[in-house]
Design a protein around this motif. Structure first.
Motif, PDB file in Angstrom:
ATOM      1  N   LEU A  46       0.855  -1.192   0.000  1.00 28.69           N
ATOM      2  CA  LEU A  46       0.000   0.000   0.000  1.00 28.69           C
ATOM      3  C   LEU A  46       0.885   1.234   0.000  1.00 28.69           C
ATOM      4  CD1 LEU A  46      -2.466  -1.108   2.842  1.00 28.69           C
ATOM      5  CD2 LEU A  46      -2.590  -1.624   0.384  1.00 28.69           C
ATOM      6  N   ILE A  47       0.629   2.121  -0.951  1.00 30.02           N
ATOM      7  CA  ILE A  47       1.397   3.355  -1.034  1.00 30.02           C
ATOM      8  C   ILE A  47       0.444   4.529  -0.912  1.00 30.02           C
ATOM      9  CG2 ILE A  47       2.859   4.793  -2.524  1.00 30.02           C
ATOM     10  CD1 ILE A  47       4.119   2.283  -3.569  1.00 30.02           C
ATOM     11  N   HIS A  48       0.762   5.411   0.023  1.00 30.49           N
ATOM     12  CA  HIS A  48      -0.035   6.618   0.191  1.00 30.49           C
ATOM     13  C   HIS A  48       0.892   7.816   0.073  1.00 30.49           C
ATOM     14  CE1 HIS A  48      -3.728   4.613   1.405  1.00 30.49           C
ATOM     15  NE2 HIS A  48      -2.953   3.776   2.078  1.00 30.49           N
ATOM     16  N   GLY A  49       0.310   8.935  -0.290  1.00 32.87           N
ATOM     17  CA  GLY A  49       1.130  10.135  -0.401  1.00 32.87           C
ATOM     18  C   GLY A  49       0.269  11.369  -0.356  1.00 32.87           C
ATOM     19  N   PHE A  61      -2.751  17.061  -4.120  1.00 33.44           N
ATOM     20  CA  PHE A  61      -3.417  15.777  -4.339  1.00 33.44           C
ATOM     21  C   PHE A  61      -2.901  14.710  -3.383  1.00 33.44           C
ATOM     22  CE2 PHE A  61       0.178  16.003  -7.246  1.00 33.44           C
ATOM     23  CZ  PHE A  61       0.778  14.764  -7.146  1.00 33.44           C
ATOM     24  N   GLU A  62      -3.742  13.686  -3.224  1.00 30.77           N
ATOM     25  CA  GLU A  62      -3.408  12.526  -2.394  1.00 30.77           C
ATOM     26  C   GLU A  62      -3.174  11.339  -3.314  1.00 30.77           C
ATOM     27  OE1 GLU A  62      -3.662  12.396   1.195  1.00 30.77           O
ATOM     28  OE2 GLU A  62      -3.809  14.583   1.065  1.00 30.77           O
ATOM     29  N   ILE A  63      -2.197  10.535  -2.977  1.00 31.50           N
ATOM     30  CA  ILE A  63      -1.908   9.308  -3.726  1.00 31.50           C
ATOM     31  C   ILE A  63      -2.412   8.119  -2.919  1.00 31.50           C
ATOM     32  CG2 ILE A  63      -0.037   7.766  -4.466  1.00 31.50           C
ATOM     33  CD1 ILE A  63       1.568  10.237  -5.186  1.00 31.50           C
ATOM     34  N   ASP A  64      -3.048   7.192  -3.614  1.00 28.80           N
ATOM     35  CA  ASP A  64      -3.527   5.981  -2.959  1.00 28.80           C
ATOM     36  C   ASP A  64      -3.383   4.840  -3.964  1.00 28.80           C
ATOM     37  OD1 ASP A  64      -4.714   4.185  -1.307  1.00 28.80           O
ATOM     38  OD2 ASP A  64      -6.748   4.983  -1.509  1.00 28.80           O
ATOM     39  N   GLU A  65      -2.374   4.018  -3.765  1.00 24.72           N
ATOM     40  CA  GLU A  65      -2.087   2.939  -4.711  1.00 24.72           C
ATOM     41  C   GLU A  65      -1.901   1.641  -3.950  1.00 24.72           C
ATOM     42  OE1 GLU A  65      -1.768   2.825  -8.005  1.00 24.72           O
ATOM     43  OE2 GLU A  65      -0.908   4.704  -8.770  1.00 24.72           O
ATOM     44  N   TRP A 112       0.096  10.899 -11.206  1.00 24.18           N
ATOM     45  CA  TRP A 112      -0.871  11.487 -10.265  1.00 24.18           C
ATOM     46  C   TRP A 112      -0.970  12.994 -10.443  1.00 24.18           C
ATOM     47  CZ3 TRP A 112      -4.292   9.256  -6.862  1.00 24.18           C
ATOM     48  CH2 TRP A 112      -4.254   7.864  -6.816  1.00 24.18           C
ATOM     49  N   LEU A 113       0.133  13.631 -10.769  1.00 24.99           N
ATOM     50  CA  LEU A 113       0.082  15.080 -10.996  1.00 24.99           C
ATOM     51  C   LEU A 113      -0.754  15.381 -12.237  1.00 24.99           C
ATOM     52  CD1 LEU A 113       0.915  17.977 -10.421  1.00 24.99           C
ATOM     53  CD2 LEU A 113       3.034  17.573 -11.673  1.00 24.99           C
ATOM     54  N   ILE A 114      -0.535  14.635 -13.309  1.00 25.50           N
ATOM     55  CA  ILE A 114      -1.240  14.915 -14.568  1.00 25.50           C
ATOM     56  C   ILE A 114      -2.749  14.756 -14.396  1.00 25.50           C
ATOM     57  CG2 ILE A 114      -1.630  13.985 -16.891  1.00 25.50           C
ATOM     58  CD1 ILE A 114       1.430  13.756 -17.123  1.00 25.50           C
ATOM     59  N   VAL A 115      -3.190  13.689 -13.710  1.00 26.54           N
ATOM     60  CA  VAL A 115      -4.645  13.515 -13.565  1.00 26.54           C
ATOM     61  C   VAL A 115      -5.240  14.522 -12.590  1.00 26.54           C
ATOM     62  CG1 VAL A 115      -4.601  11.074 -14.192  1.00 26.54           C
ATOM     63  CG2 VAL A 115      -4.505  11.712 -11.792  1.00 26.54           C
TER      64      VAL A 115
END
Ligand SMILES: [Zn+2]
Length: 178
Positions: A54-57, A80-84, A126-129
């Motif tokens: 799990l990767i969060h950011g 933005f938040e990252i959730d992968e 994630w930045l582009i979207v």
């Protein structure tokens, strides 16, 4: 060639439940289609459940985008938040020193080299979207926009007379009385 942006996630992958955290600051200099005013900055955390990584950011950057109406350059803050999550195979070495857990990302583009995350590749997506889809300058959609008007005037000047207008001159106008 050694990539500068690789983040080794073995500490998390070989010790399920252990969270690793990394402060990231990158200018994404290899991205010609992204114009950053400030570096993309934030924190990434990674933890393995044993079967999943799990990767969060949490990230922010200031970028230059074009006004959707007049294409004037605009500076915007993007947050933005990252959730992968990625599948993990194998036995963590903390359970059995002769084994080794390996992340098995099935993305269409590479995000890992072995157990090392390609941080910039992940952040770029994630930045582009998360870029604003219809950014507008101070003039917005309504009301006169001097930039949009100047662009329209310039286009009209370049195009000159349309073929249809030229053709119309050759045909005499119909007499409304007949
Ligand atoms: Zn505009």
């Amino acid at each position: 060639m050694r990539r500068q942006d690789l983040l080794d996630l073995n500490e998390a992958l070989q010790h399920p439940g252990r969270t690793i955290e990394a402060e990231i600051s990158t200018e994404l200099t290899e991205e010609a289609d992204l114009d950053l005013v400030s570096p993309l900055e934030g924190t990434l955390t990674a933890v393995s459940t044993g079967n999943l990584l799990l990767i969060h950011g949490s990230f922010r950057a200031r970028v230059v985008v074009e006004c959707a109406r007049c294409t004037a350059p605009l500076e915007k803050d993007v947050v933005f938040e990252i959730d992968e999550q990625f599948p993990v195979e194998g036995i963590p070495s903390s359970f059995n020193p002769r084994e080794h857990a390996v992340v098995k990302a099935d993305e269409p583009y590479p995000l890992f080299e072995g157990n090392q995350l390609m941080v910039e590749a992940l952040l770029r997506q994630w930045l582009i979207v998360n870029l604003p889809t219809q950014p507008l300058c101070e003039f917005g959609w309504d009301g006169p926009c001097p930039v949009a008007e100047a662009t329209a005037r310039r286009r009209a000047g370049q195009e000159g007379e349309t073929p249809f207008a030229a053709l119309k001159k050759l045909i005499p106008p119909e007499d409304p009385q007949s």
